[in-house]
Design a protein around this motif. Structure first.
Motif, PDB file in Angstrom:
ATOM      1  N   PHE A   1     -15.967  -3.678  -4.347  1.00  0.00           N
ATOM      2  CA  PHE A   1     -14.039  -3.710  -4.539  1.00  0.00           C
ATOM      3  C   PHE A   1     -13.990  -2.868  -5.690  1.00  0.00           C
ATOM      4  O   PHE A   1     -14.681  -3.334  -7.143  1.00  0.00           O
ATOM      5  N   LEU A   2     -13.160  -2.627  -6.337  1.00  0.00           N
ATOM      6  CA  LEU A   2     -13.029  -2.093  -7.539  1.00  0.00           C
ATOM      7  C   LEU A   2     -10.958  -2.207  -7.972  1.00  0.00           C
ATOM      8  O   LEU A   2     -10.253  -2.966  -6.921  1.00  0.00           O
ATOM      9  N   ASP A   3     -10.503  -2.237  -9.175  1.00  0.00           N
ATOM     10  CA  ASP A   3      -9.446  -2.741  -9.581  1.00  0.00           C
ATOM     11  C   ASP A   3      -9.231  -1.493 -10.222  1.00  0.00           C
ATOM     12  O   ASP A   3      -9.338  -0.962 -10.414  1.00  0.00           O
ATOM     13  N   VAL A   4      -7.520  -1.040  -9.649  1.00  0.00           N
ATOM     14  CA  VAL A   4      -6.810  -0.224 -10.772  1.00  0.00           C
ATOM     15  C   VAL A   4      -5.588  -0.133 -10.548  1.00  0.00           C
ATOM     16  O   VAL A   4      -4.512  -1.700 -10.603  1.00  0.00           O
ATOM     17  N   ARG A   5      -5.381  -0.098 -12.193  1.00  0.00           N
ATOM     18  CA  ARG A   5      -3.917  -0.588 -12.557  1.00  0.00           C
ATOM     19  C   ARG A   5      -3.008   0.913 -11.520  1.00  0.00           C
ATOM     20  O   ARG A   5      -3.214   2.098 -12.155  1.00  0.00           O
ATOM     21  N   ASN A   6      -1.758   0.516 -11.226  1.00  0.00           N
ATOM     22  CA  ASN A   6      -0.529   1.323 -11.638  1.00  0.00           C
ATOM     23  C   ASN A   6      -0.004   2.558 -12.261  1.00  0.00           C
ATOM     24  O   ASN A   6      -0.021   0.830 -13.418  1.00  0.00           O
ATOM     25  N   PRO A   7      -0.775   3.351 -12.990  1.00  0.00           N
ATOM     26  CA  PRO A   7      -0.077   4.087 -14.525  1.00  0.00           C
ATOM     27  C   PRO A   7       1.940   3.626 -14.546  1.00  0.00           C
ATOM     28  O   PRO A   7       1.975   4.612 -15.474  1.00  0.00           O
ATOM     29  N   MET A   8       2.406   4.467 -13.175  1.00  0.00           N
ATOM     30  CA  MET A   8       3.994   4.368 -13.094  1.00  0.00           C
ATOM     31  C   MET A   8       4.343   2.617 -13.745  1.00  0.00           C
ATOM     32  O   MET A   8       5.695   2.342 -13.782  1.00  0.00           O
ATOM     33  N   ASN A   9       3.160   1.348 -13.758  1.00  0.00           N
ATOM     34  CA  ASN A   9       3.729  -0.058 -13.683  1.00  0.00           C
ATOM     35  C   ASN A   9       2.686  -0.762 -14.347  1.00  0.00           C
ATOM     36  O   ASN A   9       1.807  -0.756 -13.777  1.00  0.00           O
ATOM     37  N   ASN A  10       2.232  -1.398 -15.197  1.00  0.00           N
ATOM     38  CA  ASN A  10       1.236  -0.865 -16.028  1.00  0.00           C
ATOM     39  C   ASN A  10       0.894  -2.889 -15.434  1.00  0.00           C
ATOM     40  O   ASN A  10      -0.187  -3.342 -15.511  1.00  0.00           O
ATOM     41  N   ARG A  11       1.995  -3.312 -14.935  1.00  0.00           N
ATOM     42  CA  ARG A  11       1.494  -4.875 -14.543  1.00  0.00           C
ATOM     43  C   ARG A  11       1.536  -5.027 -13.569  1.00  0.00           C
ATOM     44  O   ARG A  11       0.693  -6.021 -12.970  1.00  0.00           O
ATOM     45  N   GLN A  12       1.328  -4.090 -12.810  1.00  0.00           N
ATOM     46  CA  GLN A  12       0.483  -4.216 -10.987  1.00  0.00           C
ATOM     47  C   GLN A  12      -0.919  -3.542 -10.908  1.00  0.00           C
ATOM     48  O   GLN A  12      -1.074  -2.408 -10.971  1.00  0.00           O
ATOM     49  N   VAL A  13      -1.445  -4.094 -10.356  1.00  0.00           N
ATOM     50  CA  VAL A  13      -2.504  -4.075  -9.973  1.00  0.00           C
ATOM     51  C   VAL A  13      -3.105  -4.391  -9.246  1.00  0.00           C
ATOM     52  O   VAL A  13      -3.060  -5.068  -8.172  1.00  0.00           O
ATOM     53  N   SER A  14      -4.425  -3.088  -8.157  1.00  0.00           N
ATOM     54  CA  SER A  14      -4.271  -3.110  -7.048  1.00  0.00           C
ATOM     55  C   SER A  14      -5.768  -3.742  -6.686  1.00  0.00           C
ATOM     56  O   SER A  14      -6.922  -2.966  -7.079  1.00  0.00           O
ATOM     57  N   ARG A  15      -6.424  -4.466  -6.108  1.00  0.00           N
ATOM     58  CA  ARG A  15      -7.502  -4.568  -5.619  1.00  0.00           C
ATOM     59  C   ARG A  15      -8.057  -3.494  -4.308  1.00  0.00           C
ATOM     60  O   ARG A  15      -7.345  -4.032  -3.224  1.00  0.00           O
ATOM     61  N   ILE A  16      -9.044  -2.710  -4.353  1.00  0.00           N
ATOM     62  CA  ILE A  16      -9.228  -1.707  -3.494  1.00  0.00           C
ATOM     63  C   ILE A  16     -10.854  -2.021  -2.543  1.00  0.00           C
ATOM     64  O   ILE A  16     -11.263  -2.583  -2.922  1.00  0.00           O
ATOM     65  N   PRO A  17     -10.568  -3.062  -1.635  1.00  0.00           N
ATOM     66  CA  PRO A  17     -12.054  -2.643  -1.008  1.00  0.00           C
ATOM     67  C   PRO A  17     -12.974  -1.764  -1.139  1.00  0.00           C
ATOM     68  O   PRO A  17     -12.513  -0.909  -0.816  1.00  0.00           O
ATOM     69  N   LEU A  18     -14.376  -1.532  -0.871  1.00  0.00           N
ATOM     70  CA  LEU A  18     -15.294  -0.055  -0.981  1.00  0.00           C
ATOM     71  C   LEU A  18     -16.116  -0.740   0.076  1.00  0.00           C
ATOM     72  O   LEU A  18     -16.678  -0.138   0.331  1.00  0.00           O
ATOM     73  N   SER A  19     -16.091  -1.509   1.001  1.00  0.00           N
ATOM     74  CA  SER A  19     -16.986  -1.232   2.391  1.00  0.00           C
ATOM     75  C   SER A  19     -17.161  -0.353   3.322  1.00  0.00           C
ATOM     76  O   SER A  19     -15.983   0.133   3.505  1.00  0.00           O
ATOM     77  N   PRO A  20     -18.421   0.165   3.112  1.00  0.00           N
ATOM     78  CA  PRO A  20     -18.337   1.662   4.035  1.00  0.00           C
ATOM     79  C   PRO A  20     -17.401   1.374   5.569  1.00  0.00           C
ATOM     80  O   PRO A  20     -16.867   2.087   6.069  1.00  0.00           O
ATOM     81  N   ASP A  21     -17.076  -0.178   5.740  1.00  0.00           N
ATOM     82  CA  ASP A  21     -16.166   0.294   7.416  1.00  0.00           C
ATOM     83  C   ASP A  21     -15.118   0.172   7.129  1.00  0.00           C
ATOM     84  O   ASP A  21     -14.417   0.531   8.261  1.00  0.00           O
ATOM     85  N   ILE A  22     -14.475   0.133   5.414  1.00  0.00           N
ATOM     86  CA  ILE A  22     -13.455   0.555   5.148  1.00  0.00           C
ATOM     87  C   ILE A  22     -12.785   1.841   4.754  1.00  0.00           C
ATOM     88  O   ILE A  22     -12.340   3.058   5.521  1.00  0.00           O
ATOM     89  N   VAL A  23     -14.101   2.519   4.191  1.00  0.00           N
ATOM     90  CA  VAL A  23     -14.300   3.718   2.793  1.00  0.00           C
ATOM     91  C   VAL A  23     -14.723   4.754   4.606  1.00  0.00           C
ATOM     92  O   VAL A  23     -15.675   4.407   4.695  1.00  0.00           O
ATOM     93  N   ASP A  24     -13.357   5.753   5.098  1.00  0.00           N
ATOM     94  CA  ASP A  24     -14.081   6.879   5.744  1.00  0.00           C
ATOM     95  C   ASP A  24     -14.260   7.630   5.069  1.00  0.00           C
ATOM     96  O   ASP A  24     -15.544   8.374   5.802  1.00  0.00           O
ATOM     97  N   CYS A  25     -14.248   8.279   3.665  1.00  0.00           N
ATOM     98  CA  CYS A  25     -14.858   9.455   2.973  1.00  0.00           C
ATOM     99  C   CYS A  25     -14.393   8.794   1.590  1.00  0.00           C
ATOM    100  O   CYS A  25     -12.942   8.493   1.139  1.00  0.00           O
ATOM    101  N   ILE A  26     -14.979   9.290   0.671  1.00  0.00           N
ATOM    102  CA  ILE A  26     -14.918   9.349  -1.369  1.00  0.00           C
ATOM    103  C   ILE A  26     -14.630  10.800  -1.272  1.00  0.00           C
ATOM    104  O   ILE A  26     -15.853  11.456  -1.350  1.00  0.00           O
TER     105      ILE A  26
END
Length: 323
Positions: A27-52
């Motif tokens: 997984f990784l975390d990414v901050r919303n550049p339009m809302n500094n207090r909003q952080v999303s956790r993005i899962p990176l497992s191959p069964d969820i990520v279709d393509c990079i």
């Protein structure tokens, strides 16, 4: 889910260690550049990520570690132009290092997975139209057989790059000039066994045999994965991009003001000082790029983080979850 890595910075050139650490962590975390207090956790497992989709001007640091991605579908958008260091200040030598890197990357993953970008095209006294055509022809010849597609665009002037464009004496091109350049690019690309397309251009060149490109490309993703993307308005058009952009929706995982390439036309770096300040925060073990999660910050996983590809007509558990 499609991962964009990244429109905001050059992850392969500067942050491949961080990215591979996040792949291993899942997984990784990414901050919303339009809302500094909003952080999303993005899962990176191959069964969820279709393509990079990787965007880079220099994949050299990443190439030796690509086996880490053996369970993932991915491709590269590789920008390679004829500019000198007055425009792209910190890139390695193109003839000696970057063209061989393009060839090496193509040999490793296949020419269909390395898209050549000759963009943006800006014209001034030094970088005249004849200069561009000569540079384009030389690069195209060197990349013949190493890519199937070339994408080009004309420079857009933003508030963030307007001063630099004026200092360089960049001039506006007429529609006729753009069409003339496009025809020459088309003919050179075709002679070197490449299709050609424009990126987020309002000008319509389809009558010239030049299509509007989708850099996050549904057709290519389906080709590479051997599956079909679920029909959904959310999947077909990325509403966060410019009107002329044909990209499908993706999850952007980069951070603004972190790219060290030093390109004067860049829209993702606001100032050299901001870049220096953010790069100083880089920790390859952090969950966030050039940033860190504070103890009191909340992290949420977006509801639409799920696989998009269906193979062999089979449904996954995610198909049972309403959008």
């Amino acid at each position: 889910m499609i991962i964009s890595a990244s429109r905001r910075t050059d992850i392969p050139a500067f942050y491949s260690e961080w990215f591979f650490n996040r792949i291993k962590a899942g997984f990784l975390d990414v901050r919303n550049p339009m809302n500094n207090r909003q952080v999303s956790r993005i899962p990176l497992s191959p069964d969820i990520v279709d393509c990079i989709v990787f965007w880079t001007k220099n994949p050299i640091p990443m190439i030796p570690k690509l086996d880490t991605l053996r369970d993932y579908c991915y491709y590269f958008q590789f920008t390679l132009t004829g500019y000198g260091r007055d425009i792209e200040a910190n890139l390695p030598d193109k003839k000696e290092e970057l063209i061989p890197a393009f060839q090496r990357l193509s040999d490793k993953i296949g020419p269909e997975r390395v898209i050549w970008r000759y963009d943006p095209i800006l014209v001034n006294d030094r970088y005249s139209v004849p200069y561009h055509m000569k540079a384009f022809a030389e690069i195209a010849k060197a990349l013949n057989g190493y890519t199937e597609k070339c994408v080009f665009s004309f420079v857009d002037v933003y508030g963030k790059n307007k001063t630099a464009m004026q200092r360089l004496g960049v001039r506006n091109l007429s529609m006729g000039e753009m069409r003339s350049i496009a025809v020459q690019i088309r003919d050179i690309a075709r002679a070197n066994h490449m299709t050609v397309a424009t990126c987020a251009e309002v000008i319509d060149l389809e009558a010239l045999g030049i299509e509007h490109n989708a850099c996050i490309d549904r057709v290519l993703v389906e080709r590479l994965t051997g599956g079909k993307i679920r029909d959904s308005k959310k999947n077909l058009k990325d509403s966060g991009q410019r009107e002329a952009c044909r990209c499908m929706a993706s999850r952007e995982v980069g951070t603004h003001n972190t790219c060290g390439n030093g390109c004067v036309y860049c829209y993702a770096n606001y100032s050299p000082e901001s870049v220096r300040r953010n790069v100083a925060k880089y920790d390859p073990n952090s969950t966030m790029l050039c940033d860190r999660l504070e103890p009191d910050e909340e992290v949420t996983t977006p509801k639409d983080v799920k696989p998009l590809i269906v193979k062999d007509g089979q449904l996954s558990l995610f198909d049972c979850v309403p959008e």
